[in-house]
Design a protein around this motif. Structure first.
Motif, PDB file in Angstrom:
ATOM      1  N   CYS A   1      22.260  -0.349  -1.146  1.00  0.00           N
ATOM      2  CA  CYS A   1      21.629  -1.483  -1.754  1.00  0.00           C
ATOM      3  C   CYS A   1      20.018  -1.263  -2.227  1.00  0.00           C
ATOM      4  O   CYS A   1      19.487  -0.785  -1.701  1.00  0.00           O
ATOM      5  N   VAL A   2      19.929  -1.900  -3.351  1.00  0.00           N
ATOM      6  CA  VAL A   2      18.741  -1.538  -3.998  1.00  0.00           C
ATOM      7  C   VAL A   2      17.834  -3.041  -3.587  1.00  0.00           C
ATOM      8  O   VAL A   2      18.194  -4.151  -3.975  1.00  0.00           O
ATOM      9  N   ALA A   3      16.792  -2.612  -3.076  1.00  0.00           N
ATOM     10  CA  ALA A   3      15.959  -3.861  -2.435  1.00  0.00           C
ATOM     11  C   ALA A   3      14.573  -3.644  -3.449  1.00  0.00           C
ATOM     12  O   ALA A   3      13.996  -2.690  -3.404  1.00  0.00           O
ATOM     13  N   HIS A   4      14.087  -5.222  -3.571  1.00  0.00           N
ATOM     14  CA  HIS A   4      12.756  -5.079  -4.031  1.00  0.00           C
ATOM     15  C   HIS A   4      11.580  -4.917  -2.930  1.00  0.00           C
ATOM     16  O   HIS A   4      11.947  -5.383  -1.935  1.00  0.00           O
ATOM     17  N   THR A   5      10.755  -4.195  -3.410  1.00  0.00           N
ATOM     18  CA  THR A   5       9.694  -3.809  -2.435  1.00  0.00           C
ATOM     19  C   THR A   5       8.373  -4.257  -3.073  1.00  0.00           C
ATOM     20  O   THR A   5       7.643  -3.912  -4.023  1.00  0.00           O
ATOM     21  N   ALA A   6       7.922  -5.350  -2.444  1.00  0.00           N
ATOM     22  CA  ALA A   6       6.557  -5.997  -2.837  1.00  0.00           C
ATOM     23  C   ALA A   6       5.186  -5.463  -2.185  1.00  0.00           C
ATOM     24  O   ALA A   6       4.600  -6.102  -1.311  1.00  0.00           O
ATOM     25  N   ASN A   7       5.278  -4.240  -2.457  1.00  0.00           N
ATOM     26  CA  ASN A   7       4.097  -3.520  -1.857  1.00  0.00           C
ATOM     27  C   ASN A   7       3.449  -2.597  -2.928  1.00  0.00           C
ATOM     28  O   ASN A   7       4.177  -1.593  -3.509  1.00  0.00           O
ATOM     29  N   THR A   8       2.400  -2.615  -3.449  1.00  0.00           N
ATOM     30  CA  THR A   8       1.888  -1.888  -4.389  1.00  0.00           C
ATOM     31  C   THR A   8       1.090  -0.707  -4.023  1.00  0.00           C
ATOM     32  O   THR A   8       0.506  -0.013  -4.916  1.00  0.00           O
ATOM     33  N   GLY A   9       0.855  -0.550  -2.875  1.00  0.00           N
ATOM     34  CA  GLY A   9       0.363   0.760  -2.233  1.00  0.00           C
ATOM     35  C   GLY A   9       1.019   1.996  -1.964  1.00  0.00           C
ATOM     36  O   GLY A   9       2.342   1.691  -2.344  1.00  0.00           O
ATOM     37  N   THR A  10       0.693   2.843  -1.304  1.00  0.00           N
ATOM     38  CA  THR A  10       1.452   3.996  -1.641  1.00  0.00           C
ATOM     39  C   THR A  10       2.450   4.132  -0.385  1.00  0.00           C
ATOM     40  O   THR A  10       3.564   4.668  -0.491  1.00  0.00           O
ATOM     41  N   MET A  11       2.225   3.118   0.453  1.00  0.00           N
ATOM     42  CA  MET A  11       3.144   3.098   1.688  1.00  0.00           C
ATOM     43  C   MET A  11       3.200   4.411   2.496  1.00  0.00           C
ATOM     44  O   MET A  11       4.240   4.772   3.068  1.00  0.00           O
ATOM     45  N   LYS A  12       2.223   5.270   2.501  1.00  0.00           N
ATOM     46  CA  LYS A  12       1.960   6.451   3.015  1.00  0.00           C
ATOM     47  C   LYS A  12       2.001   6.278   4.479  1.00  0.00           C
ATOM     48  O   LYS A  12       1.462   5.412   4.931  1.00  0.00           O
ATOM     49  N   THR A  13       2.748   6.880   5.094  1.00  0.00           N
ATOM     50  CA  THR A  13       3.016   7.056   6.804  1.00  0.00           C
ATOM     51  C   THR A  13       3.678   5.777   7.222  1.00  0.00           C
ATOM     52  O   THR A  13       4.077   5.559   8.230  1.00  0.00           O
ATOM     53  N   CYS A  14       4.480   5.191   6.190  1.00  0.00           N
ATOM     54  CA  CYS A  14       5.290   4.174   6.298  1.00  0.00           C
ATOM     55  C   CYS A  14       7.044   4.555   6.019  1.00  0.00           C
ATOM     56  O   CYS A  14       7.816   3.699   6.583  1.00  0.00           O
ATOM     57  N   LEU A  15       7.171   5.597   5.255  1.00  0.00           N
ATOM     58  CA  LEU A  15       8.314   5.808   4.712  1.00  0.00           C
ATOM     59  C   LEU A  15       9.053   7.152   5.191  1.00  0.00           C
ATOM     60  O   LEU A  15       8.350   7.979   4.953  1.00  0.00           O
ATOM     61  N   GLY A  16      10.203   7.163   5.704  1.00  0.00           N
ATOM     62  CA  GLY A  16      10.729   8.306   6.148  1.00  0.00           C
ATOM     63  C   GLY A  16      12.111   8.384   5.824  1.00  0.00           C
ATOM     64  O   GLY A  16      12.995   7.404   6.220  1.00  0.00           O
ATOM     65  N   GLU A  17      13.006   9.136   5.265  1.00  0.00           N
ATOM     66  CA  GLU A  17      14.243   8.983   4.994  1.00  0.00           C
ATOM     67  C   GLU A  17      14.986   9.091   6.207  1.00  0.00           C
ATOM     68  O   GLU A  17      14.824   9.943   7.130  1.00  0.00           O
ATOM     69  N   GLY A  18      15.932   8.215   6.209  1.00  0.00           N
ATOM     70  CA  GLY A  18      16.722   8.116   7.748  1.00  0.00           C
ATOM     71  C   GLY A  18      16.255   6.990   8.542  1.00  0.00           C
ATOM     72  O   GLY A  18      16.994   6.860   9.695  1.00  0.00           O
ATOM     73  N   TRP A  19      14.839   6.606   8.173  1.00  0.00           N
ATOM     74  CA  TRP A  19      14.570   5.472   9.343  1.00  0.00           C
ATOM     75  C   TRP A  19      15.247   4.163   9.088  1.00  0.00           C
ATOM     76  O   TRP A  19      15.646   3.852   8.245  1.00  0.00           O
TER      77      TRP A  19
END
Length: 230
Positions: free
Chosen positions: A30-48
């Motif tokens: 599913c393609v989800a809209h991401t309402a966050n303009t920052g880098t989201m560093k330390t937030c995103l990990g594949e498989g989480w």
């Protein structure tokens, strides 16, 4: 703040083109809209594990919104469009002690050609302008950090708060932390030095800084605890 409808669970795959995220639900991506303009560093990990809200509106190109992700320690709220609502709810229910004692609350208060997120007031004689920012970046020592990217808009808001303060009006910079695996707040000095320099300036002139942490779950996000600033 309770989610209006149950969230949909999936597995995070990747973020791309800034506002898009692929989230695997069963065998379907599913393609989800991401309402966050920052880098989201330390937030995103594949498989989480990830959570999405569903919006069946004919005006939306994407039916899903990316709401939360779990790093194995905490849910992380990455939908920045919720942050002002979280702050307003916390003020109204008394969770933010420093912002009590006002009769009126106005979101998106206009000042000149700009707007400040919240205006608290008791008539025309006592006012408090509150600007709200979402925090999701952390370091290896358990500090939550801001900013996570260069923020010209954030720098502009600090200048506006300072000008109001110089007019004798109370002003507050409120940072809302949407994760539970941190214990204190710290400026991220290297990503946007201009913002950090300006924040120190406005603090020196009396703009108040508050940091509050949220309790996170897929059912509800609640501002519940003040964090120290180091």
């Amino acid at each position: 703040m309770k989610f209006k409808t149950p969230l949909h669970a999936g597995i995070f795959q990747k973020r791309y083109k800034r506002f898009f995220a692929d989230i695997l639900v069963g065998d379907v991506v599913c393609v989800a809209h991401t309402a966050n303009t920052g880098t989201m560093k330390t937030c995103l990990g594949e498989g989480w594990p990830a959570m999405m809200s569903f919006h069946d509106s004919p005006t939306r190109k994407l039916k899903y919104s990316f709401e939360m992700i779990n790093n194995g320690k905490t849910w992380i709220g990455i939908n920045t469009s919720l942050t002002n609502g979280l702050a307003i709810e916390a003020i109204q229910n008394g969770a933010i002690k420093e912002l009590q004692g006002y009769q009126d609350l106005k979101p998106e208060a206009k000042i000149g050609l700009s707007r400040i997120d919240i205006l608290l007031s008791n008539g025309d004689h006592e006012q408090c302008y509150v600007e709200v920012k979402n925090v999701t970046l952390i370091d290896d020592h358990g500090h939550c950090l801001f900013p996570d990217s260069v923020t010209e808009r954030g720098l502009k808001h600090l200048g506006e708060l300072l000008e109001l303060k110089r007019q004798g009006i109370r002003t507050v910079m409120l940072y809302v932390v949407q994760r539970e695996d941190c214990h204190s707040f710290k400026l991220e000095q290297t990503i946007d030095p201009a913002y950090c320099k300006k924040l120190k300036e406005v603090i020196a002139e009396g703009v108040e800084i508050l940091v509050y942490q949220c309790k996170m779950s897929p059912e509800e996000i609640i501002i519940h605890k003040k964090l120290p600033i180091v």
